[in-house]
Enzyme design. Sequence first.
Site, PDB file in Angstrom:
ATOM      1  N   ASN A  24       1.660   3.713   1.816  1.00 45.45           N
ATOM      2  CA  ASN A  24       2.532   4.164   2.907  1.00 45.45           C
ATOM      3  C   ASN A  24       3.474   3.071   3.410  1.00 45.45           C
ATOM      4  OD1 ASN A  24       1.052   2.436   4.486  1.00 45.45           O
ATOM      5  ND2 ASN A  24       0.103   3.994   5.771  1.00 45.45           N
ATOM      6  N   LYS A  25       3.567   1.948   2.696  1.00 48.56           N
ATOM      7  CA  LYS A  25       4.370   0.841   3.225  1.00 48.56           C
ATOM      8  C   LYS A  25       5.861   1.004   2.897  1.00 48.56           C
ATOM      9  CE  LYS A  25       1.081  -1.305   5.320  1.00 48.56           C
ATOM     10  NZ  LYS A  25       0.132  -0.177   5.368  1.00 48.56           N
ATOM     11  N   ASN A  26       6.701   0.203   3.552  1.00 45.28           N
ATOM     12  CA  ASN A  26       8.155   0.336   3.390  1.00 45.28           C
ATOM     13  C   ASN A  26       8.564   0.161   1.931  1.00 45.28           C
ATOM     14  OD1 ASN A  26       7.930   0.389   6.135  1.00 45.28           O
ATOM     15  ND2 ASN A  26       9.710  -0.906   6.507  1.00 45.28           N
ATOM     16  N   TYR A  40       0.846  -1.195   0.000  1.00 42.57           N
ATOM     17  CA  TYR A  40       0.000   0.000   0.000  1.00 42.57           C
ATOM     18  C   TYR A  40       0.895   1.265   0.000  1.00 42.57           C
ATOM     19  CZ  TYR A  40      -3.351   3.377   1.911  1.00 42.57           C
ATOM     20  OH  TYR A  40      -4.128   4.487   2.119  1.00 42.57           O
TER      21      TYR A  40
END
Length: 381
Positions: A183-185, A181
């Site tokens: 905002n993921k790393n 998604y």
Amino acid sequence: MTERRVPFHRPALGDSEKEALLEVVASGWLTSGPKVEEFERRCADFLGRKNVLALSSCTAGLEIALLAMGIGPGDEVITTPLTFVATVASIWRTGATPILVDVDPTTGILETEAVAAAITPRTKAILPVHLAGYPAPMKELLAIAARSHVPIIDDAAHAFETTSDAGKIGAVGACTAFSFYANKNLTTGEGGLLTMADNGLFKRAKSLRLHGIDRDAWQRKDGEGFRFYDVAEVGLKANMSDLSAAMGIEQLDRLPAMTARRLAIQERYNSGFAEIASLSLPSPPSVGEHAWHVYAVQFVEGDAPRRDAFIDALFARGVGTSIHFKPVHLLTGPSKRIALTRGAFPCAELFYDTHVSLPIYPAMTDEDIDYVIKAVTEILS
Ligand SMILES: Cc1ncc(COP(=O)(O)O)c(C=O)c1O
């Protein structure tokens, strides 16, 4: 106007992602195809497990894992209340019942004795969440799972770079679901990945990913003439597009640098906040690796109003925050199904009331980090 604005998240995207996207557009093949195959191969190498499926989300990955295992009505899946609603919703969508148990007060992760106590003949899986990127105690959970003859399906939405006491997340549980998604790393805009140990389950999951169809459009397109397809069982529409996969490949190349930057921010925060007596700071696990997807501080003698006032004060200074998570039994929709109220999970509730997550992402500049440290210190001194 505040002196500076540090949002809770900004993705770290560069020219290489833009070029990769333009290349896919120019190729004329947008949906699952060669880029998805390449991304899967690269993820398999990174995680150390050959069976990986690129998907539209982590939520779809959890649902497909449960369905591939034949979990459904009458079955129970043990999981945590301190998670994003998707974890629990994926269990509901199969018709199975989530059995929530309380968390470890320090890590916010499933408490292993509570898991062992919740096992019944109806238990069909244990579903831990590697909250914030901190590894769940996999050795103990695997021992409970083996004793009870149930698999572990782990929610690794926060944990692409995490290593547990039993090895790399993604190569330890029977099935592991990751999120890509925004905002993921590692991000593909929207996206997810499912890994599976068992070859037979993997074959079923692969078919469930795309309506239960036995060969996808890319496999049907080569030069051998028209090919009929069959639908083995009714599945989901959860494949990843080549556009997303192309971004993911570029992100994988930059992952070591991005991971190192997260670690450096965490270290700067921990030394910057060391003298603030009212805060307890997050620390890495004694064994394994933390992905530092989330950096959450805790008010030592706190309560929700105090934490909320702190969030407001940071917002006034231009610093974005988040909370991971409001326990699912306290959310309106889920509470109608769970029928448990405040008091049911004291550790998860205290964790929620007293934690706040601060910005931590590779796109932060050194000035952003110093600004957050200054803002937190001034508010709390
Ligand atoms: C713990 C957890 N599980 C699952 C998900 C769902 O991920 P996705 O948006 O890829 O479906 C998230 C999303 O943020 C999450 O935080």
